[in-house]
Write a protein that holds these residues in place. Sequence first.
Motif, PDB file in Angstrom:
ATOM      1  N   PHE A  69       0.833  -1.199   0.000  1.00  0.00           N
ATOM      2  CA  PHE A  69       0.000   0.000   0.000  1.00  0.00           C
ATOM      3  C   PHE A  69       0.873   1.256   0.000  1.00  0.00           C
ATOM      4  O   PHE A  69       0.631   2.203  -0.751  1.00  0.00           O
ATOM      5  N   VAL A  70       1.901   1.258   0.828  1.00  0.00           N
ATOM      6  CA  VAL A  70       2.814   2.404   0.891  1.00  0.00           C
ATOM      7  C   VAL A  70       3.568   2.547  -0.427  1.00  0.00           C
ATOM      8  O   VAL A  70       3.748   3.659  -0.928  1.00  0.00           O
ATOM      9  N   GLY A  71       3.986   1.436  -1.012  1.00  0.00           N
ATOM     10  CA  GLY A  71       4.660   1.495  -2.306  1.00  0.00           C
ATOM     11  C   GLY A  71       3.762   2.090  -3.376  1.00  0.00           C
ATOM     12  O   GLY A  71       4.203   2.920  -4.185  1.00  0.00           O
ATOM     13  N   ALA A  72       2.501   1.695  -3.386  1.00  0.00           N
ATOM     14  CA  ALA A  72       1.548   2.246  -4.355  1.00  0.00           C
ATOM     15  C   ALA A  72       1.357   3.749  -4.116  1.00  0.00           C
ATOM     16  O   ALA A  72       1.274   4.534  -5.066  1.00  0.00           O
ATOM     17  N   TYR A  73       1.313   4.143  -2.864  1.00  0.00           N
ATOM     18  CA  TYR A  73       1.194   5.567  -2.527  1.00  0.00           C
ATOM     19  C   TYR A  73       2.403   6.353  -3.033  1.00  0.00           C
ATOM     20  O   TYR A  73       2.253   7.434  -3.609  1.00  0.00           O
ATOM     21  N   ILE A  74       3.592   5.810  -2.807  1.00  0.00           N
ATOM     22  CA  ILE A  74       4.815   6.491  -3.265  1.00  0.00           C
ATOM     23  C   ILE A  74       4.767   6.712  -4.772  1.00  0.00           C
ATOM     24  O   ILE A  74       5.063   7.810  -5.263  1.00  0.00           O
ATOM     25  N   VAL A  75       4.363   5.701  -5.518  1.00  0.00           N
ATOM     26  CA  VAL A  75       4.289   5.834  -6.979  1.00  0.00           C
ATOM     27  C   VAL A  75       3.243   6.881  -7.363  1.00  0.00           C
ATOM     28  O   VAL A  75       3.482   7.708  -8.251  1.00  0.00           O
ATOM     29  N   ARG A  76       2.093   6.872  -6.696  1.00  0.00           N
ATOM     30  CA  ARG A  76       1.061   7.878  -7.004  1.00  0.00           C
ATOM     31  C   ARG A  76       1.589   9.285  -6.718  1.00  0.00           C
ATOM     32  O   ARG A  76       1.362  10.215  -7.499  1.00  0.00           O
ATOM     33  N   GLU A  77       2.290   9.451  -5.614  1.00  0.00           N
ATOM     34  CA  GLU A  77       2.828  10.768  -5.265  1.00  0.00           C
ATOM     35  C   GLU A  77       3.895  11.223  -6.250  1.00  0.00           C
ATOM     36  O   GLU A  77       3.931  12.390  -6.632  1.00  0.00           O
ATOM     37  N   ILE A  80      14.708   4.355  -5.958  1.00  0.00           N
ATOM     38  CA  ILE A  80      15.495   4.529  -4.744  1.00  0.00           C
ATOM     39  C   ILE A  80      14.680   4.092  -3.524  1.00  0.00           C
ATOM     40  O   ILE A  80      15.171   3.363  -2.672  1.00  0.00           O
ATOM     41  N   ALA A  81      13.437   4.522  -3.451  1.00  0.00           N
ATOM     42  CA  ALA A  81      12.612   4.262  -2.268  1.00  0.00           C
ATOM     43  C   ALA A  81      11.909   2.906  -2.284  1.00  0.00           C
ATOM     44  O   ALA A  81      11.772   2.266  -1.237  1.00  0.00           O
ATOM     45  N   LEU A  82      11.443   2.453  -3.450  1.00  0.00           N
ATOM     46  CA  LEU A  82      10.622   1.240  -3.487  1.00  0.00           C
ATOM     47  C   LEU A  82      11.318  -0.026  -2.981  1.00  0.00           C
ATOM     48  O   LEU A  82      10.676  -0.804  -2.265  1.00  0.00           O
ATOM     49  N   GLY A  98       9.586  -1.541   4.733  1.00  0.00           N
ATOM     50  CA  GLY A  98       8.419  -0.693   4.908  1.00  0.00           C
ATOM     51  C   GLY A  98       8.669   0.757   5.269  1.00  0.00           C
ATOM     52  O   GLY A  98       8.926   1.585   4.394  1.00  0.00           O
ATOM     53  N   PRO A  99       8.601   1.097   6.542  1.00  0.00           N
ATOM     54  CA  PRO A  99       8.705   2.501   6.944  1.00  0.00           C
ATOM     55  C   PRO A  99      10.013   3.170   6.530  1.00  0.00           C
ATOM     56  O   PRO A  99      10.029   4.377   6.273  1.00  0.00           O
ATOM     57  N   MET A 100      11.097   2.423   6.439  1.00  0.00           N
ATOM     58  CA  MET A 100      12.360   3.012   6.011  1.00  0.00           C
ATOM     59  C   MET A 100      12.249   3.505   4.562  1.00  0.00           C
ATOM     60  O   MET A 100      12.764   4.564   4.215  1.00  0.00           O
ATOM     61  N   GLY A 101      11.560   2.750   3.719  1.00  0.00           N
ATOM     62  CA  GLY A 101      11.357   3.177   2.340  1.00  0.00           C
ATOM     63  C   GLY A 101      10.520   4.435   2.261  1.00  0.00           C
ATOM     64  O   GLY A 101      10.794   5.326   1.449  1.00  0.00           O
ATOM     65  N   TYR A 102       9.505   4.516   3.119  1.00  0.00           N
ATOM     66  CA  TYR A 102       8.691   5.727   3.148  1.00  0.00           C
ATOM     67  C   TYR A 102       9.526   6.923   3.589  1.00  0.00           C
ATOM     68  O   TYR A 102       9.422   8.014   3.015  1.00  0.00           O
ATOM     69  N   ILE A 140      12.732   7.315   3.181  1.00  0.00           N
ATOM     70  CA  ILE A 140      13.598   7.662   2.050  1.00  0.00           C
ATOM     71  C   ILE A 140      12.822   8.474   1.019  1.00  0.00           C
ATOM     72  O   ILE A 140      13.322   9.468   0.483  1.00  0.00           O
ATOM     73  N   PHE A 141      11.571   8.071   0.756  1.00  0.00           N
ATOM     74  CA  PHE A 141      10.743   8.833  -0.180  1.00  0.00           C
ATOM     75  C   PHE A 141      10.524  10.262   0.317  1.00  0.00           C
ATOM     76  O   PHE A 141      10.645  11.223  -0.457  1.00  0.00           O
ATOM     77  N   ILE A 142      10.229  10.426   1.593  1.00  0.00           N
ATOM     78  CA  ILE A 142      10.005  11.768   2.152  1.00  0.00           C
ATOM     79  C   ILE A 142      11.272  12.615   2.025  1.00  0.00           C
ATOM     80  O   ILE A 142      11.205  13.804   1.692  1.00  0.00           O
ATOM     81  N   ILE A 143      12.420  12.017   2.261  1.00  0.00           N
ATOM     82  CA  ILE A 143      13.685  12.745   2.108  1.00  0.00           C
ATOM     83  C   ILE A 143      13.885  13.162   0.653  1.00  0.00           C
ATOM     84  O   ILE A 143      14.232  14.315   0.374  1.00  0.00           O
ATOM     85  N   ILE A 144      13.645  12.232  -0.279  1.00  0.00           N
ATOM     86  CA  ILE A 144      13.772  12.545  -1.712  1.00  0.00           C
ATOM     87  C   ILE A 144      12.828  13.679  -2.093  1.00  0.00           C
ATOM     88  O   ILE A 144      13.215  14.636  -2.771  1.00  0.00           O
ATOM     89  N   LYS A 145      11.582  13.577  -1.638  1.00  0.00           N
ATOM     90  CA  LYS A 145      10.575  14.592  -1.961  1.00  0.00           C
ATOM     91  C   LYS A 145      10.982  15.948  -1.396  1.00  0.00           C
ATOM     92  O   LYS A 145      10.863  16.974  -2.074  1.00  0.00           O
TER      93      LYS A 145
END
Length: 140
Positions: A91-99, A112-114, A121-125, A127-132
Motif C-alpha cells: 500500500f505504501v509502495g503504491a502511494y509512493i508511486v502515485r505521489e 530509490i525508495a521502493l 516498509g517505513p524506512m522506504g517511506y 527515504i521517499f520523504i527525504i527525496i521529496k
Amino acid sequence: MNASTIFQLGSSIVLLGWLPLFFAPKWKYTQPFILNGLLVLFAIVYAYLLLSDIGDFKFDSFSTLQNVRALFEKDNALAAGWLHYLAFDLFVGAYIVREIQRLQMPHWLAFIALPFTFMFGPMGYLIFIIIKTIRKNAVD
C-alpha cells in the motif's frame, strides 16, 4: 489451506503488485489491480486467518511485548501478521508511486525508495520523504 502455505503464497503473490509499481507505474490498471485486487485478497485471507483461530486474544494482547510474542506463537497469527506487513508495505509502495506521478517527479526516483519499502516498509517511506523534500527544496 494451512498457515505455512498461505505464508508462502502471500510472499509470492505480493510480487504481482510490486512488479508493475517498478516497471509499469503509469499503466492504467496498476493502481486498481493493487488497491482493489491484491490488497482486498490479502484482507480476506488475513480476516480468515484471524477469525479461524483467534485463540486467546484479549483486548490487551498488544499492551506489552510479551503479550504480542504470545499472540504470534500460533502459526495462523504469525501468517496473518506477515500478510499484514506485505499488504501495508505494498500500500505504501503504491502511494509512493502515485505521489511521484502527482508531483511529476521522474520515476527513477521511485527506484530509490521502493526496494526499501518492499523490504523494510517505513524506512522506504522515510527515504521517499527525504527525496521529496530535497527535490522540493531544489526546485524552490
